[in-house]
Design an enzyme around this catalytic site. Structure first.
Site, PDB file in Angstrom:
ATOM      1  N   GLU A 403     -26.445  25.251 -32.343  1.00  0.00           N
ATOM      2  CA  GLU A 403     -25.781  26.694 -32.293  1.00  0.00           C
ATOM      3  C   GLU A 403     -24.689  26.983 -33.326  1.00  0.00           C
ATOM      4  OE1 GLU A 403     -28.005  27.870 -29.916  1.00  0.00           O
ATOM      5  OE2 GLU A 403     -27.233  26.504 -28.104  1.00  0.00           O
TER       6      GLU A 403
HETATM    7  C1  LIG Z   1     -28.527  16.990 -28.346  1.00  0.00           C
HETATM    8  C2  LIG Z   1     -29.326  18.067 -29.236  1.00  0.00           C
HETATM    9  C3  LIG Z   1     -29.737  19.397 -29.556  1.00  0.00           C
HETATM   10  C4  LIG Z   1     -30.335  20.111 -30.091  1.00  0.00           C
HETATM   11  N1  LIG Z   1     -31.112  21.029 -30.205  1.00  0.00           N
HETATM   12  C5  LIG Z   1     -31.664  21.857 -30.925  1.00  0.00           C
HETATM   13  C6  LIG Z   1     -32.983  22.583 -30.714  1.00  0.00           C
HETATM   14  O1  LIG Z   1     -33.365  22.295 -29.164  1.00  0.00           O
HETATM   15  N2  LIG Z   1     -33.407  23.292 -31.959  1.00  0.00           N
HETATM   16  C7  LIG Z   1     -32.142  23.113 -32.946  1.00  0.00           C
HETATM   17  O2  LIG Z   1     -33.657  23.844 -33.973  1.00  0.00           O
HETATM   18  N3  LIG Z   1     -31.901  21.811 -33.047  1.00  0.00           N
HETATM   19  C8  LIG Z   1     -31.681  21.276 -32.257  1.00  0.00           C
HETATM   20  N4  LIG Z   1     -30.499  20.828 -32.687  1.00  0.00           N
HETATM   21  C9  LIG Z   1     -29.854  20.692 -34.239  1.00  0.00           C
HETATM   22  C10 LIG Z   1     -28.675  21.249 -34.348  1.00  0.00           C
HETATM   23  O3  LIG Z   1     -28.601  22.684 -34.252  1.00  0.00           O
HETATM   24  C11 LIG Z   1     -27.838  20.819 -35.619  1.00  0.00           C
HETATM   25  O4  LIG Z   1     -27.568  19.087 -35.323  1.00  0.00           O
HETATM   26  C12 LIG Z   1     -26.721  21.410 -36.019  1.00  0.00           C
HETATM   27  O5  LIG Z   1     -27.559  22.596 -36.294  1.00  0.00           O
HETATM   28  C13 LIG Z   1     -26.121  20.541 -37.682  1.00  0.00           C
HETATM   29  O6  LIG Z   1     -26.995  19.979 -38.297  1.00  0.00           O
HETATM   30  P1  LIG Z   1     -26.911  18.716 -38.544  1.00  0.00           P
HETATM   31  O7  LIG Z   1     -26.441  18.060 -37.742  1.00  0.00           O
HETATM   32  O8  LIG Z   1     -28.311  18.591 -39.768  1.00  0.00           O
HETATM   33  O9  LIG Z   1     -25.511  18.892 -39.243  1.00  0.00           O
HETATM   34  P2  LIG Z   1     -25.417  18.612 -40.807  1.00  0.00           P
HETATM   35  O10 LIG Z   1     -25.695  20.550 -41.201  1.00  0.00           O
HETATM   36  O11 LIG Z   1     -25.327  17.597 -41.853  1.00  0.00           O
HETATM   37  O12 LIG Z   1     -23.249  18.775 -41.232  1.00  0.00           O
HETATM   38  C14 LIG Z   1     -22.533  17.992 -40.971  1.00  0.00           C
HETATM   39  C15 LIG Z   1     -21.141  18.288 -41.252  1.00  0.00           C
HETATM   40  O13 LIG Z   1     -20.559  18.956 -42.764  1.00  0.00           O
HETATM   41  C16 LIG Z   1     -20.599  20.183 -41.696  1.00  0.00           C
HETATM   42  N5  LIG Z   1     -21.215  21.074 -42.891  1.00  0.00           N
HETATM   43  C17 LIG Z   1     -22.664  21.567 -43.324  1.00  0.00           C
HETATM   44  N6  LIG Z   1     -22.573  22.465 -44.247  1.00  0.00           N
HETATM   45  C18 LIG Z   1     -21.014  22.757 -44.915  1.00  0.00           C
HETATM   46  C19 LIG Z   1     -20.322  24.128 -45.289  1.00  0.00           C
HETATM   47  N7  LIG Z   1     -22.040  24.941 -45.881  1.00  0.00           N
HETATM   48  N8  LIG Z   1     -19.286  24.244 -45.295  1.00  0.00           N
HETATM   49  C20 LIG Z   1     -18.716  23.021 -44.521  1.00  0.00           C
HETATM   50  N9  LIG Z   1     -19.454  22.097 -43.589  1.00  0.00           N
HETATM   51  C21 LIG Z   1     -20.433  22.444 -43.594  1.00  0.00           C
HETATM   52  C22 LIG Z   1     -21.135  20.141 -40.536  1.00  0.00           C
HETATM   53  O14 LIG Z   1     -20.127  21.943 -40.114  1.00  0.00           O
HETATM   54  C23 LIG Z   1     -21.213  18.862 -39.799  1.00  0.00           C
HETATM   55  O15 LIG Z   1     -20.095  18.618 -39.735  1.00  0.00           O
HETATM   56  C24 LIG Z   1     -29.870  19.589 -31.221  1.00  0.00           C
HETATM   57  C25 LIG Z   1     -29.544  18.706 -31.996  1.00  0.00           C
HETATM   58  C26 LIG Z   1     -28.687  17.507 -30.292  1.00  0.00           C
HETATM   59  C27 LIG Z   1     -27.771  16.393 -31.112  1.00  0.00           C
END
Ligand SMILES: Cc1cc2nc3c(=O)[nH]c(=O)nc-3n(C[C@H](O)[C@H](O)[C@H](O)COP(=O)(O)OP(=O)(O)OC[C@H]3O[C@@H](n4cnc5c(N)ncnc54)[C@H](O)[C@@H]3O)c2cc1C
Length: 612
Positions: A403
């Site tokens: 979220e």
């Molecule tokens: C169990 C589970 C259920 C999920 N369910 C859904 C779902 O139903 N639908 C869906 O669409 N997604 C879902 N997700 C995905 C989830 O929304 C994403 O994992 C989340 O948005 C983070 O994206 P990412 O994993 O690519 O991390 P990244 O975006 O790669 O982030 C990695 C780190 O970098 C930081 N970061 C990234 N960008 C910035 C910035 N601009 N400035 C500072 N820090 C930054 C983040 O805060 C984090 O600490 C789910 C994930 C999990 C684990």
């Protein structure tokens, strides 16, 4: 259905600039009989129907998950936010918050439920055409079909608009989708999926995609927690989607994505509060029965400190959630087309997007604190699977990731406040200027006030001024480049989160104390002292919880403000700013040991979070 009381309709973030009236703030103590009934329904459903079969869900019995969704639907637990016309039950947002709290008693099923009840139903309710709503909502709300929300991809999580999934426009107006979504909750079995893709590689757009259109699921992810919820990739290979299944407007998918997230973040905060109530009960019961050195561990000060702190932090989260729900309800009730219209909810959640992000960040971090301490109180038993403490801990960790990660939400909080200030929607700039004048003028005399929580209410006003001071300086120092200064933005977010949490706790405790004093007087006449004595004691405990929170928030705010000021200024300017900070933040430490002990003793005596 409007709430019984009528909280003042403050605009989003406006509480930062002015004192709030405790009578105008919605609190759990103001919930109605109808609210209590929906709470009981949701709680009994999870306790009696979900928790006993959790092992089967953790073995990935998705037929069972679907069946439970259907049973939840039968109880009206899927359509709280949707009017009866579409098969919902059309309750207020306080009810919606209550259901989210209770469904979180099982985090895994809570995720399954949330992906359909929140992440699929809400976008349809907010953005669907009449035909789309009539086609899909009744079946979703009856649990006949299950939903999912597919935004994230391998290469685009936080950067959601960087999606690579493509929707090629066809001559007949339909679309062909190609791409892959990652980590989709309910991915293994969802029937209807809200999918985000770029039309012709450019226009970010939401689509309603039925599984039979050709959607394939990847394998189940091996997750740290939430083993009883399905998380898979979704693969779209030449998936044909009819023109009428565009959700919202072509090229306006960001509106769908971001507004749904506002809603979902608030509900995630509620789910986190629900998890915390349960864990406090577990910790309290364990501490009462586990004996070491010849006595229950609950008698040790170190354990009382933990339980007292768990209660105080949870109290603040609970208070800010009910306050926010009250604001949203009041705003929706005043909407031109009435509160049943999707556009009213959309506008209200847009208005309180800052508060929704606060609920998400503060709720998920308070919950992780509570669950970590729950393990610690359980000792070795907290680390093994015989007790639920370790499962809760694993299940909850993702709340800080999905979220919108807590970093992204922290960036959004001051970012949205500044944007509103620059658009003239929030009088932050004049307030910051007035504060500058105040700081160079003679100190104003504080009048004596012996009403409940007078010191704490003064502290809250000081917290707000500190927030304004740092925010104002950040805007002045960096101008448009403020977005590049993430470390300062994070500190600002922490300050603002503490202001809203502390104020919500204090206003609620103040209202409870006042009410209990008034009814205490009446009860002497009615000679019905038992109930009143209990209400008085609980109100006293609420005051304890709020005072502990404010005491510690003052220390955190001071530290964050000092760091931020030292990042932005140096030399004489820094010294002047620090002097201003000292002048504003004169909060005398209190004996929180005694207060935490009282909170812990009550939780242990009841075997539960004292205020739920
Ligand atoms: C169990 C589970 C259920 C999920 N369910 C859904 C779902 O139903 N639908 C869906 O669409 N997604 C879902 N997700 C995905 C989830 O929304 C994403 O994992 C989340 O948005 C983070 O994206 P990412 O994993 O690519 O991390 P990244 O975006 O790669 O982030 C990695 C780190 O970098 C930081 N970061 C990234 N960008 C910035 C910035 N601009 N400035 C500072 N820090 C930054 C983040 O805060 C984090 O600490 C789910 C994930 C999990 C684990």
């Amino acid at each position: 259905m409007p709430t019984t009381s009528a909280p003042a309709i403050l605009r989003g973030g406006e509480w930062l600039l002015q004192p709030s009236d405790a009578d105008a703030v919605f609190t759990p103590e103001r919930t109605t009989e109808e609210h209590r009934l929906i709470a009981q329904t949701a709680q009994q459903f999870v306790d009696n129907e979900v928790l006993p079969v959790l092992d089967r869900l953790e073995q990935k019995d998705w037929a069972l998950a679907r069946d439970l969704i259907k049973r939840a639907a039968g109880l009206g637990l899927l359509g709280v936010d949707v009017p009866e016309t579409y098969g919902g039950v059309g309750l207020d947002k306080v009810s919606s918050l209550i259901v989210s709290e209770r469904m979180a008693r099982s985090a895994s099923f809570g995720a399954t439920w949330g992906a359909t009840a929140n992440l699929t139903v809400i976008p349809l309710h907010l953005f669907g055409t009449e035909a789309q709503k009539r086609k899909y909502l009744p079946r979703l709300l009856a649990g006949e079909i299950v939903g999912a929300y597919a935004l994230s991809e391998t290469g685009s999580g936080s950067d959601a608009l960087g999606a690579r999934t493509r929707a090629a426009r066809q001559p007949d107006g339909s679309f062909v989708l190609n791409g892959e979504k990652m980590w989709i909750t309910n991915g293994g079995f969802a029937d209807l999926i809200v999918v985000f893709a770029k039309v012709d590689g450019e226009q970010f757009t939401a689509f309603l995609v039925e599984r039979p259109f050709g959607v394939k699921s990847g394998k189940e992810e091996h997750k740290m927690g939430l083993h009883g919820s399905s998380t898979t990739a979704l693969i779209f290979q030449d998936v044909h989607v009819p023109a009428e299944n565009v959700l919202g407007e072509i090229g306006k998918g960001h509106k769908v994505a971001f507004n749904v997230l506002n809603f979902a973040r608030f509900k995630l905060g509620a789910a986190c509060a629900g998890g915390a109530y349960g864990a406090i009960g577990e910790a309290a019961k364990y501490a009462a029965t586990r004996r070491q050195f010849g006595q229950p561990i609950a008698s040790f000060g170190a354990i009382k400190h933990k339980i007292g702190e768990m209660v105080s932090r949870t109290y603040a989260i609970e208070s800010l959630l009910y306050r926010t729900a009250g604001l949203v309800d009041a705003r929706m009730a005043g909407a031109p087309h009435g509160s049943g219209d999707g556009s009213a909810a959309l506008a209200a959640f847009e208005e309180y997007a800052v508060e929704a992000s606060i609920a998400k960040v503060a709720g998920s971090e308070a919950l992780d604190f509570v669950l970590d301490e729950n393990i610690q109180i359980h000792g070795g038993n907290g680390y093994v699977r015989d007790y639920p403490a370790e499962r809760h801990f694993r299940d909850a960790r993702v709340n800080r990731i999905f979220e919108g990660t807590n970093e992204i939400n922290r960036l959004l909080i001051p970012g949205m406040l500044v944007r509103r200030a620059l658009k003239g929607e929030l009088a932050l700039i004049p307030a910051a200027k007035a504060l500058q004048d105040e700081l160079v003028g003679p100190p104003s005399l504080t009048s004596s006030d012996d009403s409940p929580l007078a010191e704490e209410r003064r502290a809250i006003e000081a917290f707000k001024k500190v927030a304004l001071m740092v925010l104002g300086l950040a805007m002045q120092t960096y101008g448009e480049k403020l977005t590049d200064e993430q470390e300062v933005l994070m500190q600002l977010a922490d300050i603002v989160i503490d202001v809203y949490s502390a104020e919500s706790a204090v206003l609620r405790a103040f209202a409870a104390k006042n009410k209990s004093q008034v009814s205490g007087l009446k009860s002497q006449v009615a000679d019905d002292l038992n109930l009143e004595t209990r209400a008085l004691r609980l109100a006293g405990l609420q005051v304890d919880a709020a005072r502990v929170f404010v005491n510690d928030a003052a220390l955190r705010i001071d530290a964050a403000a000092r760091q931020a000021l030292a990042t932005m200024t140096e030399g004489d300017t820094l010294r002047t700013m620090l002097a201003g900070l000292r002048r504003l933040l004169k909060v005398t430490p209190i004996n929180t040991v005694a207060l935490r002990r009282r909170l812990a003793d009550e939780a242990v005596a009841r075997g539960a979070y004292p205020f739920a």
